[in-house]
Design a protein around this motif. Structure first.
Motif, PDB file in Angstrom:
ATOM      1  N   UNK A 121     -12.158 -13.838 -16.341  1.00  0.00           N
ATOM      2  CA  UNK A 121     -12.595 -13.752 -14.946  1.00  0.00           C
ATOM      3  C   UNK A 121     -12.442 -12.356 -14.358  1.00  0.00           C
ATOM      4  N   UNK A 122     -11.386 -11.654 -14.772  1.00  0.00           N
ATOM      5  CA  UNK A 122     -11.055 -10.347 -14.226  1.00  0.00           C
ATOM      6  C   UNK A 122     -10.796  -9.412 -15.393  1.00  0.00           C
ATOM      7  N   UNK A 123     -11.527  -8.289 -15.412  1.00  0.00           N
ATOM      8  CA  UNK A 123     -11.456  -7.362 -16.542  1.00  0.00           C
ATOM      9  C   UNK A 123     -11.082  -5.984 -16.025  1.00  0.00           C
ATOM     10  N   UNK A 124     -10.046  -5.405 -16.625  1.00  0.00           N
ATOM     11  CA  UNK A 124      -9.665  -4.025 -16.327  1.00  0.00           C
ATOM     12  C   UNK A 124     -10.124  -3.161 -17.483  1.00  0.00           C
ATOM     13  N   UNK A 125     -10.767  -2.064 -17.156  1.00  0.00           N
ATOM     14  CA  UNK A 125     -11.354  -1.170 -18.147  1.00  0.00           C
ATOM     15  C   UNK A 125     -10.916   0.246 -17.798  1.00  0.00           C
ATOM     16  N   UNK A 126     -10.028   0.818 -18.616  1.00  0.00           N
ATOM     17  CA  UNK A 126      -9.486   2.150 -18.343  1.00  0.00           C
ATOM     18  C   UNK A 126      -9.553   2.991 -19.615  1.00  0.00           C
ATOM     19  N   UNK A 127     -10.792   3.358 -20.025  1.00  0.00           N
ATOM     20  CA  UNK A 127     -10.950   4.125 -21.270  1.00  0.00           C
ATOM     21  C   UNK A 127     -10.564   5.587 -21.080  1.00  0.00           C
ATOM     22  N   UNK A 128     -10.392   6.320 -22.182  1.00  0.00           N
ATOM     23  CA  UNK A 128     -10.258   7.773 -22.064  1.00  0.00           C
ATOM     24  C   UNK A 128     -11.474   8.310 -21.303  1.00  0.00           C
ATOM     25  N   UNK A 129     -11.228   9.162 -20.334  1.00  0.00           N
ATOM     26  CA  UNK A 129     -12.279   9.638 -19.438  1.00  0.00           C
ATOM     27  C   UNK A 129     -13.323  10.501 -20.147  1.00  0.00           C
ATOM     28  N   UNK A 130     -14.571  10.346 -19.701  1.00  0.00           N
ATOM     29  CA  UNK A 130     -15.656  11.239 -20.079  1.00  0.00           C
ATOM     30  C   UNK A 130     -16.166  11.128 -21.499  1.00  0.00           C
ATOM     31  N   UNK A 147     -16.839 -11.995 -21.274  1.00  0.00           N
ATOM     32  CA  UNK A 147     -16.878 -12.069 -19.810  1.00  0.00           C
ATOM     33  C   UNK A 147     -17.353 -13.446 -19.350  1.00  0.00           C
ATOM     34  N   UNK A 148     -16.630 -14.039 -18.410  1.00  0.00           N
ATOM     35  CA  UNK A 148     -17.052 -15.299 -17.798  1.00  0.00           C
ATOM     36  C   UNK A 148     -18.193 -15.007 -16.828  1.00  0.00           C
ATOM     37  N   UNK A 149     -19.038 -15.986 -16.538  1.00  0.00           N
ATOM     38  CA  UNK A 149     -20.063 -15.783 -15.503  1.00  0.00           C
ATOM     39  C   UNK A 149     -19.385 -15.404 -14.176  1.00  0.00           C
ATOM     40  N   UNK A 150     -19.908 -14.383 -13.537  1.00  0.00           N
ATOM     41  CA  UNK A 150     -19.353 -13.914 -12.264  1.00  0.00           C
ATOM     42  C   UNK A 150     -18.089 -13.089 -12.392  1.00  0.00           C
ATOM     43  N   UNK A 151     -17.710 -12.700 -13.610  1.00  0.00           N
ATOM     44  CA  UNK A 151     -16.485 -11.922 -13.821  1.00  0.00           C
ATOM     45  C   UNK A 151     -16.531 -10.607 -13.048  1.00  0.00           C
ATOM     46  N   UNK A 152     -15.367 -10.197 -12.551  1.00  0.00           N
ATOM     47  CA  UNK A 152     -15.214  -8.903 -11.878  1.00  0.00           C
ATOM     48  C   UNK A 152     -14.668  -7.916 -12.895  1.00  0.00           C
ATOM     49  N   UNK A 153     -15.327  -6.761 -13.011  1.00  0.00           N
ATOM     50  CA  UNK A 153     -14.890  -5.690 -13.909  1.00  0.00           C
ATOM     51  C   UNK A 153     -14.420  -4.527 -13.050  1.00  0.00           C
ATOM     52  N   UNK A 154     -13.196  -4.083 -13.284  1.00  0.00           N
ATOM     53  CA  UNK A 154     -12.604  -2.950 -12.571  1.00  0.00           C
ATOM     54  C   UNK A 154     -12.545  -1.805 -13.576  1.00  0.00           C
ATOM     55  N   UNK A 155     -13.387  -0.790 -13.355  1.00  0.00           N
ATOM     56  CA  UNK A 155     -13.570   0.296 -14.317  1.00  0.00           C
ATOM     57  C   UNK A 155     -13.031   1.591 -13.730  1.00  0.00           C
ATOM     58  N   UNK A 180     -12.778   4.475  -9.197  1.00  0.00           N
ATOM     59  CA  UNK A 180     -12.667   3.055  -9.479  1.00  0.00           C
ATOM     60  C   UNK A 180     -13.978   2.392  -9.083  1.00  0.00           C
ATOM     61  N   UNK A 181     -14.582   1.715 -10.041  1.00  0.00           N
ATOM     62  CA  UNK A 181     -15.861   1.039  -9.825  1.00  0.00           C
ATOM     63  C   UNK A 181     -15.660  -0.453 -10.072  1.00  0.00           C
ATOM     64  N   UNK A 182     -16.065  -1.255  -9.087  1.00  0.00           N
ATOM     65  CA  UNK A 182     -16.029  -2.708  -9.234  1.00  0.00           C
ATOM     66  C   UNK A 182     -17.431  -3.191  -9.547  1.00  0.00           C
ATOM     67  N   UNK A 183     -17.548  -3.935 -10.642  1.00  0.00           N
ATOM     68  CA  UNK A 183     -18.829  -4.483 -11.081  1.00  0.00           C
ATOM     69  C   UNK A 183     -18.682  -5.998 -11.210  1.00  0.00           C
ATOM     70  N   UNK A 184     -19.789  -6.703 -11.017  1.00  0.00           N
ATOM     71  CA  UNK A 184     -19.759  -8.162 -11.187  1.00  0.00           C
ATOM     72  C   UNK A 184     -20.812  -8.579 -12.189  1.00  0.00           C
ATOM     73  N   UNK A 185     -20.401  -9.457 -13.101  1.00  0.00           N
ATOM     74  CA  UNK A 185     -21.336 -10.076 -14.043  1.00  0.00           C
ATOM     75  C   UNK A 185     -22.167 -11.103 -13.282  1.00  0.00           C
ATOM     76  N   UNK A 186     -23.393 -11.353 -13.699  1.00  0.00           N
ATOM     77  CA  UNK A 186     -24.181 -12.401 -13.063  1.00  0.00           C
ATOM     78  C   UNK A 186     -23.500 -13.770 -13.238  1.00  0.00           C
ATOM     79  N   UNK A 187     -23.739 -14.652 -12.290  1.00  0.00           N
ATOM     80  CA  UNK A 187     -23.140 -16.004 -12.364  1.00  0.00           C
ATOM     81  C   UNK A 187     -23.976 -16.928 -13.191  1.00  0.00           C
TER      82      UNK A 187
END
Length: 187
Positions: A121-130, A147-155, A180-187
């Motif tokens: 439901x909630x995904x944190x994404x903190x890759x090496x930058x650039x 990713x679940x439908x409607x999942x929130x991704x915090x990048x 910090x970018x918040x993205x949502x998967x389609x439901x």
């Protein structure tokens, strides 16, 4: 580094120490982590934290996933492949006494393979930058059913990324050198 809120508030996580320079560990600072959770919980974005299944990609020390557990998430899975980071991650899980609520997956976040269970439901994404690793991880995880439908991704990224096709941009903020970018998967 410490847990900012919830049941484990104030818990100090394992120090990085001199560490391994090749590990490139860059934990999310307390101030940025607090801002992220304020945005998720109080930002009006309908972001699941309470009871959520959390995926922490490029987990490093696990601070983001552990913060979510402290604030009421039901489970956190951590994807990390670095030896130094894995040792710190396991130590932090033990410090928080969260072994029963967590799973550590030693694998490359850009090639996680298929996910056999329910999506997260909630995904944190903190890759090496650039390095374009966030885009690769999102594409691979989406294809693998992570990713679940409607999942929130915090990048977290060094510059504001463009949302990958098919994901909705929910919010984007800058905190010093971190975007910090918040993205949502389609439901």
């Amino acid at each position: 580094m410490r847990i900012i809120g919830g049941r484990a508030r104030g818990l100090h996580l394992a120090p990085l120490g001199a560490g391994d320079a090749a590990a490139h560990l860059r934990p999310t600072p307390d101030r940025v982590r607090e801002s992220i959770f304020n945005l998720l919980i109080n930002g009006g974005h309908d972001a699941p934290v309470q009871g959520a299944r959390v995926l922490d990609l490029f987990a490093g020390t696990g601070a983001l996933g552990l913060e979510a557990l402290s604030r009421g998430a039901a489970h956190a899975s951590f994807v990390e492949e670095g030896k130094t980071a894995l040792a710190l991650l396991r130590r932090n899980i033990a410090l928080m006494r969260a072994e029963g609520e967590t799973q550590v997956l030693r694998r490359d976040a850009t090639r996680p393979g298929a996910q056999g269970g329910a999506g997260f439901d909630l995904v944190f994404l903190d890759p090496p930058y650039g390095k374009g690793l966030g885009e690769k991880a999102i594409a691979a995880c989406h294809a693998g059913g992570w990713f679940a439908p409607g999942a929130m991704i915090v990048w977290e990224e060094g510059s504001a990324p463009l949302p990958p096709p098919g994901l909705d941009l929910v919010d984007q903020r800058r905190y010093g050198d971190t975007h910090v970018t918040l993205l949502r998967m389609p439901r």
